[in-house]
Design a protein around this motif. Structure first.
Motif, mmCIF file in Angstrom:
data_model
loop_
_atom_site.group_PDB
_atom_site.id
_atom_site.type_symbol
_atom_site.label_atom_id
_atom_site.label_comp_id
_atom_site.label_asym_id
_atom_site.label_seq_id
_atom_site.Cartn_x
_atom_site.Cartn_y
_atom_site.Cartn_z
ATOM 1 N N ASN A 206 56.039 15.612 42.000
ATOM 2 C CA ASN A 206 54.793 15.367 42.457
ATOM 3 C C ASN A 206 53.970 14.424 41.738
ATOM 4 O O ASN A 206 52.974 13.705 42.080
ATOM 5 C CB ASN A 206 54.197 16.516 42.613
ATOM 6 C CG ASN A 206 54.688 17.631 43.697
ATOM 7 O OD1 ASN A 206 55.268 16.904 44.770
ATOM 8 N ND2 ASN A 206 54.597 18.908 43.407
ATOM 9 N N ASP A 251 49.350 15.519 49.440
ATOM 10 C CA ASP A 251 48.703 16.306 48.657
ATOM 11 C C ASP A 251 47.069 16.241 48.937
ATOM 12 O O ASP A 251 46.538 15.112 49.351
ATOM 13 C CB ASP A 251 48.609 15.259 47.272
ATOM 14 C CG ASP A 251 48.168 16.022 46.098
ATOM 15 O OD1 ASP A 251 47.123 16.226 46.087
ATOM 16 O OD2 ASP A 251 48.791 15.754 44.783
ATOM 17 N N MET A 258 53.588 15.314 48.691
ATOM 18 C CA MET A 258 53.860 16.431 47.607
ATOM 19 C C MET A 258 54.973 17.418 47.988
ATOM 20 O O MET A 258 55.014 17.864 49.161
ATOM 21 C CB MET A 258 52.386 17.338 47.675
ATOM 22 C CG MET A 258 52.416 18.485 46.773
ATOM 23 S SD MET A 258 50.681 19.297 46.744
ATOM 24 C CE MET A 258 50.521 20.109 48.462
#
Length: 267
Positions: A206, A251, A258
């Motif tokens: 991430n 995200d 993500m």
């Protein structure tokens, strides 16, 4: 012009690397272009750090070559390479008793010759590096007495004092708490926006997806996929490379991909 239409500033061609009789990387080709923030990811043991250290001339190829602006670095003097390429190593160990100021000053060594010794330019580069890493006023503090986050910033200050166009980062957030991890990554992103070319090895997918302009995904000593995070980071790739079932979504803070791993059944 698309930067990838230009010649890479740093490149590997037919690169093989290993230790003794063990081959870690075999026949790898990779180009780093000016302005990249390229992040190398992959499972443990896949050759990420081995490749990065080859770009810094720490690891010698068993086949193929590394080139800087098209010139094989094996034909270049080490000092000439070090004025263009710097490395923040993983788990660096400072000499006993060294202070922050002395450590950062070591970054200026590639710029010195018999004819060019210490100058006001060195003082300015060190002061700027200390300011960027929030260590101004700590020049006389022993590196050994620093916290983990401060110690990593001291090593980064040494790299910044080296004042290179290309910065290589080998797992720079290892052993840091999450706040210090993001502090460093934001600083790297700012350096990249200012024109530095950044190549980093990271473990956190991430974080890699949030900050990288390009991902290089390695598996078993080879490049499995390469490209913009949104283009290549898929559940299928995560399953193939990491053996992990996961969803990939936006995200909510950065709108970058993500990775959300599936809950695994208890063993």
């Amino acid at each position: 012009m698309n930067p990838h239409d230009a010649r890479p500033v740093l490149s590997a061609a037919g690169l093989s690397l290993g230790y003794g009789s063990r081959t870690i990387v075999a026949g790898l080709d990779l180009g780093i272009h000016a302005g990249d923030f390229k992040v190398i990811v992959g499972p443990n043991g896949c050759g990420k750090s081995t490749l990065l250290k080859a770009f810094a001339r720490v690891n010698k190829p068993t086949a193929g070559h590394i080139a800087l602006d098209g010139t094989p670095v094996a034909r270049m003097k080490g000092r000439a390479v070090a004025r263009r390429v710097s490395l923040l190593p993983q788990s660096a160990v400072a000499p006993d008793g060294i202070t922050v100021g002395d450590l950062v000053a070591r970054g200026r060594h590639p710029h010195h010759t018999l004819l060019r010794q210490w100058s006001p330019a060195d003082d300015a580069a060190i002061a700027a590096a200390l300011q960027r890493t929030r260590l101004t006023g700590m020049e006389k503090v022993p590196v050994a007495s620093l916290s983990g986050g401060q110690r990593q910033r001291a090593w980064l200050a040494m790299v910044l004092a080296q004042d290179t166009d290309i910065i290589l980062l080998d797992e720079p957030t290892t052993f840091l708490d999450i706040a210090h991890q993001y502090d460093l990554l934001e600083l790297f992103a700012q350096l990249n926006r200012e024109g530095r070319t950044i190549v980093a090895v990271l473990h956190d997918l991430n974080q890699a997806a949030r900050f990288a302009s390009d991902l290089v995904v390695m598996k078993d000593g080879a490049i499995h996929a390469q490209g913009a995070p949104r283009a290549i980071l898929t559940p299928e790739l995560i399953r193939q490379v990491f053996g992990l079932e996961a969803d990939v979504m936006d995200d909510p803070q950065s709108s970058t991909p993500m990775v959300v791993p599936h809950v695994r059944a208890a063993v």
